[in-house]
Design an enzyme around this catalytic site. Structure first.
Site, PDB file in Angstrom:
ATOM      1  N   TYR A   1      11.216  31.689  40.600  1.00 11.38           N
ATOM      2  CA  TYR A   1      11.009  32.157  39.523  1.00 11.38           C
ATOM      3  C   TYR A   1       9.890  31.310  38.716  1.00 11.38           C
ATOM      4  O   TYR A   1       9.975  30.029  38.862  1.00 11.38           O
ATOM      5  CB  TYR A   1      12.325  32.350  38.710  1.00 11.38           C
ATOM      6  CG  TYR A   1      12.055  32.880  37.361  1.00 11.38           C
ATOM      7  CD1 TYR A   1      12.113  34.224  36.865  1.00 11.38           C
ATOM      8  CD2 TYR A   1      11.772  31.956  36.318  1.00 11.38           C
ATOM      9  CE1 TYR A   1      11.959  34.552  35.350  1.00 11.38           C
ATOM     10  CE2 TYR A   1      11.593  32.282  35.032  1.00 11.38           C
ATOM     11  CZ  TYR A   1      11.705  33.821  34.595  1.00 11.38           C
ATOM     12  OH  TYR A   1      11.447  34.250  33.418  1.00 11.38           O
TER      13      TYR A   1
ATOM     14  N   GLU B   1       5.557  36.442  33.387  1.00 11.92           N
ATOM     15  CA  GLU B   1       6.635  36.113  34.137  1.00 11.92           C
ATOM     16  C   GLU B   1       6.379  36.540  35.779  1.00 11.92           C
ATOM     17  O   GLU B   1       5.933  37.684  35.681  1.00 11.92           O
ATOM     18  CB  GLU B   1       7.979  36.636  33.681  1.00 11.92           C
ATOM     19  CG  GLU B   1       9.017  36.435  34.288  1.00 11.92           C
ATOM     20  CD  GLU B   1      10.450  37.343  33.784  1.00 11.92           C
ATOM     21  OE1 GLU B   1      10.244  38.619  33.853  1.00 11.92           O
ATOM     22  OE2 GLU B   1      11.376  36.609  33.350  1.00 11.92           O
TER      23      GLU B   1
END
Ligand code: GDP
Ligand code: MN
Length: 393
Positions: A116, A204
Site C-alpha cells: 500500500y 493512493e
C-alpha cells in the site's frame, strides 16, 4: 475533485510511475477496438466509478465483482457487457451504488506481493505525509485498526521535497530487495512530483505490486485534487466526470455555493463555513438530522439565495429549512428580502425557520414578519434549531 482510475494511471505514466497497458470503452461498440490495443494474454476488466472496493463489490442484478480477470478477449467482452450500464454497489458507494459508464481493460499482471502506498496532506503538521504498508490490497482503515504497526509514515518538509534517501529508507522498511528499492525510489519520486505539481489532496496506490519477475507496478490508482487549486490546472478540470457527482452539488457550483448533500431531512442555508458547521452540530444536538452543508458565502445576493432554496427543495428528503445568517458584510434587511423573494419564487411547502443576527437585524426581522409568509423567526442558534426540530415532529 476525484478522477477515474484510468485517468489517474494516464497521469501516473506521465510522471514515470509504472502501470500496465490499458484501454477504455464507453459503449459495447468500443470493446473490440479497446481490446485490440492490449497485448495477448489475460485481461483485467475494471468498472470505472469514483469509489473503491470494486473488486469485492456486487452489481444490483446479482453479478459479482466490479473488477474481474478474464482468460481472453472473448471473456473480457462478456464481463464488460455485464458491467457497463449496470449499477455497482461497494462498501464505499452506499446501498444505491453507482452506474458504471466506463470500462477500463488492462493487461493482467502476475502478483508476487501487494503493498500500500499513499501521499496526502497531514493537517496536524501541515506537511505531506507518505503512508506505506506491507499489507496491500486490504482496506487501509482495517490495517490501521487491527495492525497499526504495519503502517509506516514519513512526513515530508514541503520546502525541501523528497530526496532519493527517503525512497530507500521507506523501501527497506517495507522489506524490499535492493533492485526493488531502486524502482520504488524512482516511483516515489514521480508520485511525489505528481502530488505536488498537480495540487493533489491525495494519491493512493492499493495495491502497489511486485510482479513475479521483480517489477514494481501500480495496479490501482485513486487520486483526488484540491478543489481550491483547480483553477491552476485546466488540464485536470477537463477530467471532471459530472456523471459521478451529485446533481445538486453540480448546480450549486454554478452559483458559487458551497453545498454538500447529506442524508438528513433538515436543510440549512447559512453564511460562512464555520457557522454552517455549528448549525449542523446544533441541529444534531437537538435531535434533528441535517440534509446538507450549505455556505452561501459572506456576500450572497438574491439570485444566489434563490438558487440555494431551489437546490435545497429539489431534495425530496427535505422536510424543513433552517436559515441562519449573520449579517456582517451583508445587511440583515437585504438577506430578509432575499429569503422572501426566494420563498415566493420556489413556492415553499415546508416549515421555514429564520435566525438573523447582525447589522440591521431589527429591520430584517420586521421585513420577515410583514411578509405574510409562514416564516418562524428565531433569535438564537439554539432557539432556531429547537424550533425547526419541533416543526418536523
Ligand atoms: P478495488 O477493489 O476498487 O480496490 O480495485 P483494484 O484495482 O484494487 O482491484 C481489486 C483487486 O483485483 C486487486 O487488489 C487485485 O488483487 C486484483 N487485481 C487487479 N488487477 C490485477 C492484475 O492485473 N492481476 C492480478 N493477478 N490481480 C489483479
Ligand atoms: Mn484497490
Amino acid at each position: 475533485m476525484n478522477i477515474h482510475e484510468y485517468q489517474a494511471k494516464q497521469l501516473f505514466s506521465e510522471y514515470g510511475v509504472p502501470v500496465a497497458a490499458g484501454a477504455v470503452a464507453k459503449t459495447p461498440a468500443e470493446f473490440d477496438a479497446a481490446l485490440a490495443k492490449l497485448p495477448p494474454g489475460k485481461i483485467v476488466v475494471k468498472s470505472q466509478i469514483h469509489a473503491g472496493g470494486r473488486g469485492k463489490g456486487k452489481f444490483i442484478d446479482g453479478f459479482a465483482g466490479g473488477v474481474k480477470i478474464a482468460a481472453d478477449a472473448a471473456q473480457a467482452k462478456d464481463y464488460a457487457g455485464k458491467m457497463l450500464g449496470n449499477t455497482l454497489v461497494t462498501h464505499q458507494t452506499g446501498p444505491a451504488g453507482r452506474k458504471v459508464q466506463t470500462i477500463f481493460f488492462t493487461a493482467a499482471t502476475g502478483i508476487a506481493k501487494e503493498y500500500y502506498l499513499a501521499i496526502l496532506l497531514d493537517r496536524a503538521t501541515s506537511q505531506p505525509v507518505i503512508i506505506a504498508s506491507t499489507e496491500g490490497g486490504m482496506d487501509i482503515e482495517h490495517v490501521a485498526d487491527h495492525m497499526p504497526e504495519k503502517i509506516v509514515r514519513r512526513y515530508v518538509n514541503p520546502g525541501v521535497g523528497i530526496s532519493p534517501y527517503v525512497g530507500r529508507e521507506l523501501g527497506y522498511k517495507l522489506g524490499l530487495g535492493d533492485d526493488q528499492v531502486k524502482q520504488f525510489t524512482k516511483l516515489l519520486d514521480g508520485l511525489y512530483r505528481f502530488y505536488w505539481e498537480k495540487d493533489c489532496a491525495m494519491v493512493e496506490i492499493n495495491p502497489l505490486i511486485v510482479t513475479p519477475e521483480g517489477k514494481i507496478e501500480a495496479l490501482d490508482a485513486k487520486v483526488s485534487f484540491d478543489d481550491n487549486a483547480l483553477y491552476r490546472h485546466p488540464e485536470i478540470q477537463a477530467l471532471r466526470d459530472l456523471n459521478e457527482e451529485d446533481s445538486k452539488e453540480i448546480e450549486a457550483s454554478k452559483f458559487n455555493l458551497n453545498y454538500i448533500a447529506l442524508d438528513g431531512n433538515i436543510a440549512c442555508l447559512v453564511n460562512g463555513a464555520g457557522l454552517a458547521m455549528a448549525t449542523m452540530d446544533i441541529i444534531q444536538y437537538f435531535g434533528g438530522k441535517p440534509a446538507n452543508f450549505l455556505d452561501v458565502g459572506g456576500g450572497a445576493n438574491e439570485e444566489q439565495v434563490t438558487a440555494a432554496f431551489r437546490i435545497i427543495l429539489s431534495d425530496p428528503a427535505v422536510k424543513g429549512i433552517l436559515v441562519n445568517i449573520f449579517g456582517g458584510i451583508m445587511k440583515c434587511d437585504i438577506i430578509a428580502r432575499g429569503v422572501i423573494a426566494a420563498a415566493r419564487n420556489v413556492k415553499l411547502t415546508v416549515p421555514l425557520v429564520v435566525r438573523l443576527e447582525g447589522t440591521n437585524v431589527e429591520l430584517g426581522r420586521e421585513i420577515l414578519a410583514q411578509s405574510g409568509l409562514a416564516i418562524t423567526a428565531a433569535d438564537s442558534l439554539s432557539d432556531a434549531a429547537q424550533k425547526i426540530v419541533a416543526a418536523l415532529k
